[in-house]
Design an enzyme around this catalytic site. Structure first.
Site, PDB file in Angstrom:
ATOM      1  N   GLY A 175      23.039  29.303 101.973  1.00 13.37           N
ATOM      2  CA  GLY A 175      24.053  29.655 102.126  1.00 13.37           C
ATOM      3  C   GLY A 175      24.623  30.246 100.821  1.00 13.37           C
TER       4      GLY A 175
ATOM      5  N   ASP B  67      27.566  26.979  98.871  1.00 12.08           N
ATOM      6  CA  ASP B  67      28.374  27.742  99.190  1.00 12.08           C
ATOM      7  C   ASP B  67      29.575  27.522  99.012  1.00 12.08           C
ATOM      8  OD1 ASP B  67      27.545  26.083 100.909  1.00 12.08           O
ATOM      9  OD2 ASP B  67      27.265  28.009 102.443  1.00 12.08           O
TER      10      ASP B  67
ATOM     11  N   ASP C 144      33.378  21.247 102.624  1.00 12.50           N
ATOM     12  CA  ASP C 144      34.331  20.870 103.588  1.00 12.50           C
ATOM     13  C   ASP C 144      34.714  19.753 103.983  1.00 12.50           C
ATOM     14  OD1 ASP C 144      35.481  21.873 106.353  1.00 12.50           O
ATOM     15  OD2 ASP C 144      33.705  22.603 107.541  1.00 12.50           O
ATOM     16  N   SER C 145      34.077  19.176 104.472  1.00 10.91           N
ATOM     17  CA  SER C 145      34.203  17.819 104.932  1.00 10.91           C
ATOM     18  C   SER C 145      33.733  16.890 103.353  1.00 10.91           C
ATOM     19  CB  SER C 145      33.731  16.841 105.943  1.00 10.91           C
ATOM     20  OG  SER C 145      31.966  17.661 105.961  1.00 10.91           O
TER      21      SER C 145
ATOM     22  N   THR D 109      28.158  17.040 103.152  1.00 20.69           N
ATOM     23  CA  THR D 109      26.706  17.584 102.554  1.00 20.69           C
ATOM     24  C   THR D 109      26.103  17.281 101.407  1.00 20.69           C
ATOM     25  OG1 THR D 109      26.818  18.954 104.453  1.00 20.69           O
ATOM     26  CG2 THR D 109      24.949  19.716 102.301  1.00 20.69           C
TER      27      THR D 109
ATOM     28  N   LYS E 186      37.325  24.063 100.639  1.00 23.20           N
ATOM     29  CA  LYS E 186      38.303  24.145 101.593  1.00 23.20           C
ATOM     30  C   LYS E 186      38.608  22.901 101.205  1.00 23.20           C
ATOM     31  CE  LYS E 186      36.676  26.725 105.675  1.00 23.20           C
ATOM     32  NZ  LYS E 186      35.433  26.477 106.837  1.00 23.20           N
TER      33      LYS E 186
ATOM     34  N   ASP F 176      27.314  32.133 107.113  1.00 20.31           N
ATOM     35  CA  ASP F 176      26.757  32.694 108.306  1.00 20.31           C
ATOM     36  C   ASP F 176      27.678  32.422 108.957  1.00 20.31           C
ATOM     37  OD1 ASP F 176      26.096  30.226 107.818  1.00 20.31           O
ATOM     38  OD2 ASP F 176      25.045  30.547 110.050  1.00 20.31           O
TER      39      ASP F 176
HETATM   40  P1  IMP Z   1      30.213  19.545 104.955  1.00 21.14           P
HETATM   41  O1  IMP Z   1      29.425  19.278 104.875  1.00 21.14           O
HETATM   42  O2  IMP Z   1      30.800  20.051 106.067  1.00 21.14           O
HETATM   43  O3  IMP Z   1      30.876  19.905 103.254  1.00 21.14           O
HETATM   44  O4  IMP Z   1      29.865  21.153 104.782  1.00 21.14           O
HETATM   45  C1  IMP Z   1      29.154  22.290 104.367  1.00 21.14           C
HETATM   46  C2  IMP Z   1      28.662  23.256 104.994  1.00 21.14           C
HETATM   47  O5  IMP Z   1      29.309  23.578 106.028  1.00 21.14           O
HETATM   48  C3  IMP Z   1      27.978  24.612 103.750  1.00 21.14           C
HETATM   49  O6  IMP Z   1      27.148  24.275 103.425  1.00 21.14           O
HETATM   50  C4  IMP Z   1      27.838  25.483 105.143  1.00 21.14           C
HETATM   51  O7  IMP Z   1      27.181  25.568 105.579  1.00 21.14           O
HETATM   52  C5  IMP Z   1      28.811  24.744 106.526  1.00 21.14           C
HETATM   53  N1  IMP Z   1      30.290  26.221 106.303  1.00 21.14           N
HETATM   54  C6  IMP Z   1      31.546  24.856 106.324  1.00 21.14           C
HETATM   55  N2  IMP Z   1      32.673  25.602 106.267  1.00 21.14           N
HETATM   56  C7  IMP Z   1      31.694  26.761 106.476  1.00 21.14           C
HETATM   57  C8  IMP Z   1      32.316  28.274 106.617  1.00 21.14           C
HETATM   58  O8  IMP Z   1      34.235  28.123 106.907  1.00 21.14           O
HETATM   59  N3  IMP Z   1      31.983  29.674 107.395  1.00 21.14           N
HETATM   60  C9  IMP Z   1      30.368  28.439 107.134  1.00 21.14           C
HETATM   61  N4  IMP Z   1      29.772  27.725 106.979  1.00 21.14           N
HETATM   62  C10 IMP Z   1      30.609  27.093 106.679  1.00 21.14           C
HETATM   63 MG    MG Z   2      25.916  27.242 107.168  1.00 25.40          MG
END
Ligand code: IMP
Ligand code: MG
Length: 185
Positions: free
Chosen positions: A46, A103, A106-107, A110, A134, A162
Site C-alpha cells: 500500500g 499508507d 487503522d486499528s 500493523t 483513521k 486496494d
Molecule cells: P491496521 O493494522 O488495522 O492499522 O491496518 C492497517 C492496514 O489495513 C493497512 O496497511 C491497509 O493495508 C489496511 N487497511 C485499513 N483500512 C483500509 C482501507 O480503508 N482501505 C484499504 N486498506 C485498508
Molecule cells: Mg492492504
C-alpha cells in the site's frame, strides 16, 4: 474486475490535494532529517505510491528499503494484533534514522507490531509517516510523527490502497459505496 466507477461513492482526496500535502510532508521531513541518516522503509504494498511521490520531494540524501507483513487474522482486513514478516528488509538498520512509510493506520496493530520488530534491530531513531489516519478506529496507541490526512471511518481505495488487491493505481483516494461493492473479507 469491476470498473471503479460502479462503486465509487466519492473522491475523498483528489490527486491535487494529495500532491500538495505530500510536498508539505516532504518539506518537513527534509528539515527534520538534515544531517541525519534518513532511511525510509516502505511497507508493501500500500505504501508504494506514497513513498515514490514523497521521496521525489525529499531534498536530503536518503536510502530506501521495503518490507511486507501479513496479519495473522482471518481475511485481509482483519487484524488480530500480531504480524508476520512476509518479506524482510535487505539492509541492516542499526545506525540509521528509520522512517516507516505507511499508507494508512487503522486499528494501529500493523504499525505497532512492525515498530516492535524494528526496535529490536537498534536503529538510531525510528519514526512513522502515514498518509492516512483513521483515528476513530484506533485500538492500540501508536506514535505517528508525520500524518497526511485524518479520514473518517470509511473504507477507502486508490493511491496504493486496494480493494481485494485491485485499484491501487488510481491517483486519488476514493470511498466505496458499500451498497454496490462488498470487498471479500
Ligand atoms: P491496521 O493494522 O488495522 O492499522 O491496518 C492497517 C492496514 O489495513 C493497512 O496497511 C491497509 O493495508 C489496511 N487497511 C485499513 N483500512 C483500509 C482501507 O480503508 N482501505 C484499504 N486498506 C485498508
Ligand atoms: Mg492492504
Amino acid at each position: 474486475m469491476k470498473d471503479y466507477h460502479e462503486f465509487l461513492d466519492e473522491i475523498l482526496i483528489s490527486s491535487d490535494v494529495l500532491e500538495k500535502r505530500i510536498i508539505e510532508l516532504a518539506t518537513e521531513i527534509s528539515r527534520d532529517y538534515k544531517d541525519k541518516n534518513l532511511h525510509a522503509i516502505c511497507i508493501l504494498r500500500g505504501g508504494v505510491l506514497f513513498l515514490a511521490d514523497l521521496m521525489r520531494h525529499i531534498t536530503v540524501p536518503h536510502t530506501i528499503d521495503f518490507m511486507a507483513v501479513s496479519s495473522y487474522g482471518v481475511g485481509a482486513r482483519r487484524t488480530t494484533g500480531q504480524v508476520r514478516i512476509a518479506l524482510d528488509l535487505k539492509e541492516d538498520i542499526s545506525d540509521r534514522d528509520v522512517l516507516l512509510v505507511e499508507d494508512i493506520v487503522d486499528s494501529g496493530y500493523t504499525i505497532a507490531s512492525v515498530l516492535e520488530i524494528l526496535a529490536t534491530r537498534h536503529p538510531k531513531s525510528l519514526k512513522v509517516c502515514t498518509l492516512l489516519d483513521k483515528v476513530e478506529r484506533r485500538e492500540v496507541d501508536v506514535p505517528i510523527h508525520y500524518r497526511g490526512f485524518v479520514i473518517p471511518d470509511q473504507f477507502v481505495f486508490g493511491y496504493g490502497l486496494d480493494i481485494d488487491e485491485y485499484y491501487r493505481n488510481l491517483p486519488f483516494i476514493g470511498t466505496v459505496d458499500s451498497n454496490r461493492y462488498k470487498p471479500q473479507d
